[in-house]
Scaffold this motif. Structure first.
Motif, PDB file in Angstrom:
ATOM      1  N   LEU A 124      -9.514   0.449   5.535  1.00 19.28           N
ATOM      2  CA  LEU A 124      -8.455   0.761   6.490  1.00 19.28           C
ATOM      3  C   LEU A 124      -7.241   1.382   5.796  1.00 19.28           C
ATOM      4  CD1 LEU A 124      -8.644  -2.583   8.508  1.00 19.28           C
ATOM      5  CD2 LEU A 124      -9.679  -0.385   9.111  1.00 19.28           C
ATOM      6  N   PHE A 125      -6.823   0.815   4.662  1.00 21.34           N
ATOM      7  CA  PHE A 125      -5.669   1.302   3.905  1.00 21.34           C
ATOM      8  C   PHE A 125      -5.886   1.072   2.424  1.00 21.34           C
ATOM      9  CE2 PHE A 125      -3.432   0.902   7.935  1.00 21.34           C
ATOM     10  CZ  PHE A 125      -2.548   1.971   7.891  1.00 21.34           C
ATOM     11  N   THR A 126      -5.243   1.903   1.603  1.00 27.63           N
ATOM     12  CA  THR A 126      -5.258   1.735   0.148  1.00 27.63           C
ATOM     13  C   THR A 126      -3.850   1.935  -0.389  1.00 27.63           C
ATOM     14  OG1 THR A 126      -7.473   2.684   0.040  1.00 27.63           O
ATOM     15  CG2 THR A 126      -6.268   2.561  -2.014  1.00 27.63           C
ATOM     16  N   LEU A 127      -3.466   1.094  -1.336  1.00 27.04           N
ATOM     17  CA  LEU A 127      -2.192   1.221  -2.045  1.00 27.04           C
ATOM     18  C   LEU A 127      -2.456   1.156  -3.540  1.00 27.04           C
ATOM     19  CD1 LEU A 127      -0.007  -1.453  -0.182  1.00 27.04           C
ATOM     20  CD2 LEU A 127       0.071   1.017   0.168  1.00 27.04           C
ATOM     21  N   THR A 128      -1.669   1.868  -4.321  1.00 31.38           N
ATOM     22  CA  THR A 128      -1.626   1.655  -5.760  1.00 31.38           C
ATOM     23  C   THR A 128      -0.326   0.917  -6.012  1.00 31.38           C
ATOM     24  OG1 THR A 128      -2.897   3.657  -6.188  1.00 31.38           O
ATOM     25  CG2 THR A 128      -1.638   2.754  -8.032  1.00 31.38           C
ATOM     26  N   VAL A 129      -0.425  -0.281  -6.607  1.00 24.06           N
ATOM     27  CA  VAL A 129       0.704  -1.201  -6.611  1.00 24.06           C
ATOM     28  C   VAL A 129       0.797  -2.007  -7.913  1.00 24.06           C
ATOM     29  CG1 VAL A 129       0.686  -1.535  -4.099  1.00 24.06           C
ATOM     30  CG2 VAL A 129      -0.680  -3.026  -5.544  1.00 24.06           C
ATOM     31  N   LEU A 130       1.973  -2.578  -8.105  1.00 25.06           N
ATOM     32  CA  LEU A 130       2.171  -3.654  -9.065  1.00 25.06           C
ATOM     33  C   LEU A 130       2.188  -4.921  -8.227  1.00 25.06           C
ATOM     34  CD1 LEU A 130       2.869  -4.540 -11.993  1.00 25.06           C
ATOM     35  CD2 LEU A 130       5.269  -4.397 -11.314  1.00 25.06           C
TER      36      LEU A 130
ATOM     37  N   ILE B 228      -1.097 -12.897  -2.496  1.00 28.57           N
ATOM     38  CA  ILE B 228      -1.040 -11.617  -3.183  1.00 28.57           C
ATOM     39  C   ILE B 228       0.295 -10.974  -2.819  1.00 28.57           C
ATOM     40  CG2 ILE B 228      -2.110  -9.346  -3.426  1.00 28.57           C
ATOM     41  CD1 ILE B 228      -4.308 -11.858  -1.977  1.00 28.57           C
ATOM     42  N   THR B 229       1.199 -10.883  -3.798  1.00 26.81           N
ATOM     43  CA  THR B 229       2.535 -10.343  -3.552  1.00 26.81           C
ATOM     44  C   THR B 229       2.653  -8.950  -4.133  1.00 26.81           C
ATOM     45  OG1 THR B 229       3.496 -12.561  -3.650  1.00 26.81           O
ATOM     46  CG2 THR B 229       5.017 -10.704  -3.887  1.00 26.81           C
ATOM     47  N   VAL B 230       2.974  -7.983  -3.280  1.00 25.12           N
ATOM     48  CA  VAL B 230       3.198  -6.616  -3.736  1.00 25.12           C
ATOM     49  C   VAL B 230       4.630  -6.527  -4.245  1.00 25.12           C
ATOM     50  CG1 VAL B 230       3.287  -4.195  -3.071  1.00 25.12           C
ATOM     51  CG2 VAL B 230       1.511  -5.691  -2.104  1.00 25.12           C
ATOM     52  N   LYS B 231       4.779  -6.251  -5.535  1.00 26.66           N
ATOM     53  CA  LYS B 231       6.094  -6.150  -6.158  1.00 26.66           C
ATOM     54  C   LYS B 231       6.652  -4.738  -6.073  1.00 26.66           C
ATOM     55  CE  LYS B 231       6.964 -10.166  -7.838  1.00 26.66           C
ATOM     56  NZ  LYS B 231       8.021 -10.918  -7.210  1.00 26.66           N
ATOM     57  N   TRP B 232       5.757  -3.749  -6.151  1.00 28.32           N
ATOM     58  CA  TRP B 232       6.185  -2.359  -6.147  1.00 28.32           C
ATOM     59  C   TRP B 232       5.007  -1.496  -5.741  1.00 28.32           C
ATOM     60  CZ3 TRP B 232       4.946   1.492 -10.086  1.00 28.32           C
ATOM     61  CH2 TRP B 232       5.662   2.680  -9.944  1.00 28.32           C
ATOM     62  N   ALA B 233       5.212  -0.635  -4.757  1.00 27.15           N
ATOM     63  CA  ALA B 233       4.156   0.269  -4.304  1.00 27.15           C
ATOM     64  C   ALA B 233       4.358   1.633  -4.961  1.00 27.15           C
ATOM     65  CB  ALA B 233       4.174   0.405  -2.788  1.00 27.15           C
ATOM     66  N   TYR B 234       3.384   2.061  -5.754  1.00 28.65           N
ATOM     67  CA  TYR B 234       3.428   3.352  -6.433  1.00 28.65           C
ATOM     68  C   TYR B 234       2.994   4.469  -5.493  1.00 28.65           C
ATOM     69  CZ  TYR B 234       2.308   6.987  -9.842  1.00 28.65           C
ATOM     70  OH  TYR B 234       2.237   8.164 -10.531  1.00 28.65           O
TER      71      TYR B 234
END
Length: 101
Positions: free
Chosen positions: A14-20, A77-83
């Motif tokens: 459904l969705f994709t993120l590249t993240v820290l 699962i905590t997203v700290k920063w979305a690249y």
């Protein structure tokens, strides 16, 4: 990063993120990689520093969101920063997604 993942027959992304992100799985771990939301799970792939692949399956698990923390059962699962990607849209899709259907 955005790589392809192996999906089950009736599973789709459904969705994709590249993240820290931080994963609280009894131990706190920090990763940089891709976070996939499918109709069956959250899936994390990281190849930086440490290779990791983790699936957080929705089957029978309570899910919730606290700010930028996605909760599946006992996993946080905590997203700290979305690249790359739209974090707000990702979170909204996670909130609306019916894990029982």
């Amino acid at each position: 990063m955005n790589r392809k993942i192996k999906l089950q027959q009736d599973e789709h992304v459904l969705f994709t993120l590249t993240v820290l992100l931080e994963i609280f799985d009894r131990v706190q771990n920090i990763y940089f990689g891709d976070l996939f939301l499918t109709n069956k799970r959250l899936y994390v792939i990281s190849t930086k520093l440490i290779n990791i692949e983790k699936s957080f399956w929705f089957e029978g698990e309570m899910k919730d969101v606290e700010r930028s923390t996605l909760i599946i059962g006992e996993h946080r699962i905590t997203v700290k920063w979305a690249y790359t990607g739209n974090l707000l849209s990702f979170i909204k899709a996670f909130q609306k997604f019916n894990v029982n259907g």
